[in-house]
Design a protein around this motif. Structure first.
Motif, mmCIF file in Angstrom:
data_model
loop_
_atom_site.group_PDB
_atom_site.id
_atom_site.type_symbol
_atom_site.label_atom_id
_atom_site.label_comp_id
_atom_site.label_asym_id
_atom_site.label_seq_id
_atom_site.Cartn_x
_atom_site.Cartn_y
_atom_site.Cartn_z
ATOM 1 N N TRP A 1 2.467 -0.087 4.019
ATOM 2 C CA TRP A 1 2.005 -1.429 4.425
ATOM 3 C C TRP A 1 2.470 -2.425 3.387
ATOM 4 O O TRP A 1 2.432 -2.155 2.183
ATOM 5 C CB TRP A 1 0.484 -1.444 4.537
ATOM 6 C CG TRP A 1 -0.129 -2.762 4.915
ATOM 7 C CD1 TRP A 1 -0.258 -3.290 6.165
ATOM 8 C CD2 TRP A 1 -0.722 -3.726 4.017
ATOM 9 N NE1 TRP A 1 -0.886 -4.512 6.109
ATOM 10 C CE2 TRP A 1 -1.184 -4.806 4.809
ATOM 11 C CE3 TRP A 1 -0.902 -3.774 2.640
ATOM 12 C CZ2 TRP A 1 -1.812 -5.915 4.261
ATOM 13 C CZ3 TRP A 1 -1.520 -4.883 2.079
ATOM 14 C CH2 TRP A 1 -1.976 -5.937 2.892
ATOM 15 N N GLU B 1 0.860 -1.176 0.000
ATOM 16 C CA GLU B 1 0.000 0.000 0.000
ATOM 17 C C GLU B 1 0.896 1.226 0.000
ATOM 18 O O GLU B 1 1.830 1.326 0.799
ATOM 19 C CB GLU B 1 -0.905 0.015 1.231
ATOM 20 C CG GLU B 1 -1.788 1.258 1.329
ATOM 21 C CD GLU B 1 -2.616 1.297 2.604
ATOM 22 O OE1 GLU B 1 -3.207 2.358 2.903
ATOM 23 O OE2 GLU B 1 -2.664 0.270 3.314
ATOM 24 N N PRO C 1 3.875 -1.558 12.877
ATOM 25 C CA PRO C 1 2.775 -1.807 11.935
ATOM 26 C C PRO C 1 2.671 -3.246 11.456
ATOM 27 O O PRO C 1 1.616 -3.666 10.996
ATOM 28 C CB PRO C 1 3.106 -0.854 10.770
ATOM 29 C CG PRO C 1 3.868 0.254 11.403
ATOM 30 C CD PRO C 1 4.694 -0.407 12.466
ATOM 31 N N GLU C 2 3.756 -4.029 11.577
ATOM 32 C CA GLU C 2 3.742 -5.377 11.020
ATOM 33 C C GLU C 2 4.032 -6.470 12.039
ATOM 34 O O GLU C 2 4.035 -7.645 11.690
ATOM 35 C CB GLU C 2 4.759 -5.483 9.876
ATOM 36 C CG GLU C 2 4.438 -4.577 8.697
ATOM 37 C CD GLU C 2 5.445 -4.703 7.576
ATOM 38 O OE1 GLU C 2 6.368 -5.527 7.703
ATOM 39 O OE2 GLU C 2 5.311 -3.979 6.581
ATOM 40 N N THR D 1 -0.852 -7.873 11.626
ATOM 41 C CA THR D 1 -1.433 -6.668 12.192
ATOM 42 C C THR D 1 -1.503 -6.771 13.708
ATOM 43 O O THR D 1 -2.013 -7.752 14.239
ATOM 44 C CB THR D 1 -2.843 -6.448 11.632
ATOM 45 O OG1 THR D 1 -2.773 -6.412 10.210
ATOM 46 C CG2 THR D 1 -3.431 -5.140 12.147
#
Length: 535
Positions: free
Chosen positions: A286, A277, A369-370, A346
């Motif tokens: 992302w 993303e 974020p990951e 996530t």
């Protein structure tokens, strides 16, 4: 669909607002039919050539459906002599960049179809020609076979095309913009960039794939203007991403793109089995690496849906199964009660269900974020276990792993379980006590390298890890194969899941040795090896 020997549906379909379905289909033209239509004899395989059609089918379950409209490439051909400058027709002898045209029956290779309700137009993607085409859907089937009629008064002729003006004699290879693209689509009216065209540009021969957004030169009626040079504009996309994404940002086949409500764009790199993303400012925010797996990996197209999308009503989300690793060693799939672990995917609330069926919440110590870092509940029973991560919007990810009595891991300075260890040295020498880390940051590589420990007296080390501080486990520490006395082991109350082991004094035989491996063994299970160097 009539005569399966002559027609074959392939690649893509599009659901229309009225419930009908558009579908792409090959239409076989015999060698004799191709020759009669003006195809060069050398470009006709013995079995003939596959032209293309669009069928609109009204579903009639449970038996099938009825064709209510169709459009055929074969009705809109031009010979090479009159194709030059004729942007509304298709040159039967244009072969794109295919060097083996005489053996390739699939001379057009449509791979996507998309519909614009407001304009009542269809956009098609021809991979073989590196072009996108727009046709009028408001026609009757009879008008679609002609050059007049319909809302735009051109029948089934091409309303607009873009990507490779050489295909209609209006450019050279230097003017080509698309390179074997996929997934051409209009950006929906409720999304940023509404009315523009978004396409996944594979970039074959160019070196990278991209998502390209273009604003077609449309007049108020929905028609398209030709420039004075005989080409359709624009010269370049209004937005593109891919050229700055780094090496290997390419897929040779397939691929897809999607505009999101927040203005970001999804790109699917099919051969890489990767989805990203990217923001309008061209920042990747992302990434989903689906992995190759034992049988290889390939993702044709990827689309994101909000968790409350009506299409997903009643769906229990499980998400992509995260990986679960020892946070120190990065060994996957085996943990110990109380150990620190890291899960990909996530972030969200974490729980662990043990072999006895008891589910306990896990303390989260960090997230990105990951990934999410958590401590395995200390009461977790030994045996098979399941990790559950409940993310935002009802998204749920699960992964099975095993809980053993011990799962020893040592932290490295870089945090990847390899290389120089996260080790603190204490040297009691003639000048007093000196405490120093056994690592130092290399400014050139931005990685940690050994900082050699001086052997100027008694040397002690503090090691940090997880999964070995079980009270009754039998432990051993070796450095370069030498056994080293264990002084103390403790869990750090202020850092949940992290354990410290103090060892020493070190044998004098280690003096002057570089890159010596440290290994902890607990109940016969060895940890990962990290390194330390000595002066």
């Amino acid at each position: 669909m009539p005569s399966p020997e002559k027609y074959l549906q392939h690649h893509d379909v599009e659901a229309l607002p009225n419930g009908n379905i558009l579908m792409i289909a090959w239409e076989l033209q015999s060698a004799e039919e191709a020759l009669a239509a003006g195809r060069a004899p050398a470009a006709i395989p013995p079995e003939g050539i596959w032209s293309e059609m669009i069928f609109e089918v009204r579903p009639e379950p449970p038996t099938g459906g009825v064709i209510v409209w169709q459009w055929r490439v074969w009705d809109h051909l031009a010979q090479k002599d009159d194709a030059a400058g004729n942007a509304r027709r298709l040159d039967i002898n244009f072969t794109g960049s295919n060097p083996n045209v005489g053996s390739n029956a699939d001379w057009l290779h449509l791979n996507s179809v998309s519909y614009n309700e407001k304009l009542d137009q269809i956009i098609l993607s021809s991979r073989a020609w590196s072009e996108i085409w727009v046709i009028d859907h408001s026609t009757t089937t009879e008008e679609a076979a002609s050059r007049q009629g319909g809302r735009y008064r051109r029948g089934g002729d091409i309303l607009y095309r873009w990507g490779n003006p050489r295909a209609y004699g209006a450019g050279t290879p230097a003017d080509q913009k698309l390179f074997n693209q996929h997934d051409a689509q209009w950006i929906a009216a409720d999304l940023p960039g509404a009315g523009n065209i978004l396409v996944f540009n594979n970039g074959i021969g160019r070196g990278y794939s991209s998502a390209d957004e273009l604003a077609p030169p449309m007049d108020l009626s929905g028609g398209y203007r030709l420039e004075e040079n005989g080409r359709f504009g624009p010269v370049n996309p209004v937005w593109t991403f891919g050229a700055t994404a780094g090496p290997n940002f390419i897929t040779q086949t397939a691929g897809g793109t999607q505009r999101l409500r927040n203005g970001n764009t999804i790109l699917c790199l099919s051969n890489a089995n990767r989805v990203v993303e990217v923001t309008p400012e061209k920042e990747i925010v992302w990434t989903l690496n689906l992995g190759a797996g034992e049988a290889g990996g390939f993702t044709f197209r990827a689309n994101r849906f909000p968790s409350d999308a009506p299409q997903l009503a009643g769906t229990e989300f499980s998400g992509i199964a995260p990986t679960v690793r020892n946070a120190a060693s990065m060994v996957q799939g085996v943990l110990a009660p109380g150990a620190l672990a890291v899960a990909s995917g996530t972030p969200g609330a974490v729980s662990v269900t043990d072999a006895g069926g008891v589910t306990r919440a896990a303390a989260i110590t960090g997230s990105s974020p990951e990934t999410v870092t958590f401590q395995v509940p200390s009461q977790t029973g030994i045996g098979p276990a399941r990790l559950t991560v409940d993310g935002p919007g009802g998204a749920r990810q699960t992964r099975d792993f095993r809980v053993n009595d011990v799962s020893p891991g040592l932290f490295s300075a870089d945090g990847d379980g390899e290389g120089v260890g996260a080790v603190i040295a204490t040297v009691d020498g003639p000048q007093g006590r000196v405490v120093q880390p056994a690592y130092i940051l290399d400014p050139a590589t931005k990685t940690y390298v050994p900082s050699a420990i001086p052997f100027a007296g008694s040397v002690y080390l503090s090691l940090y890890g997880t999964g070995f501080a079980i009270s009754d486990s039998v432990r051993e520490v070796t450095i370069g194969g030498f056994a080293v006395p264990i002084l103390a082991i403790a869990r750090l109350a202020e850092l949940p899941g992290i354990e410290q082991i103090n060892i020493g004094p070190l044998p004098a035989a280690l003096a002057g040795k570089r890159n010596q491996q440290i290994v902890i063994t607990a109940d016969g299970v060895a940890s990962n090896a990290v390194e330390v160097s000595f002066q």
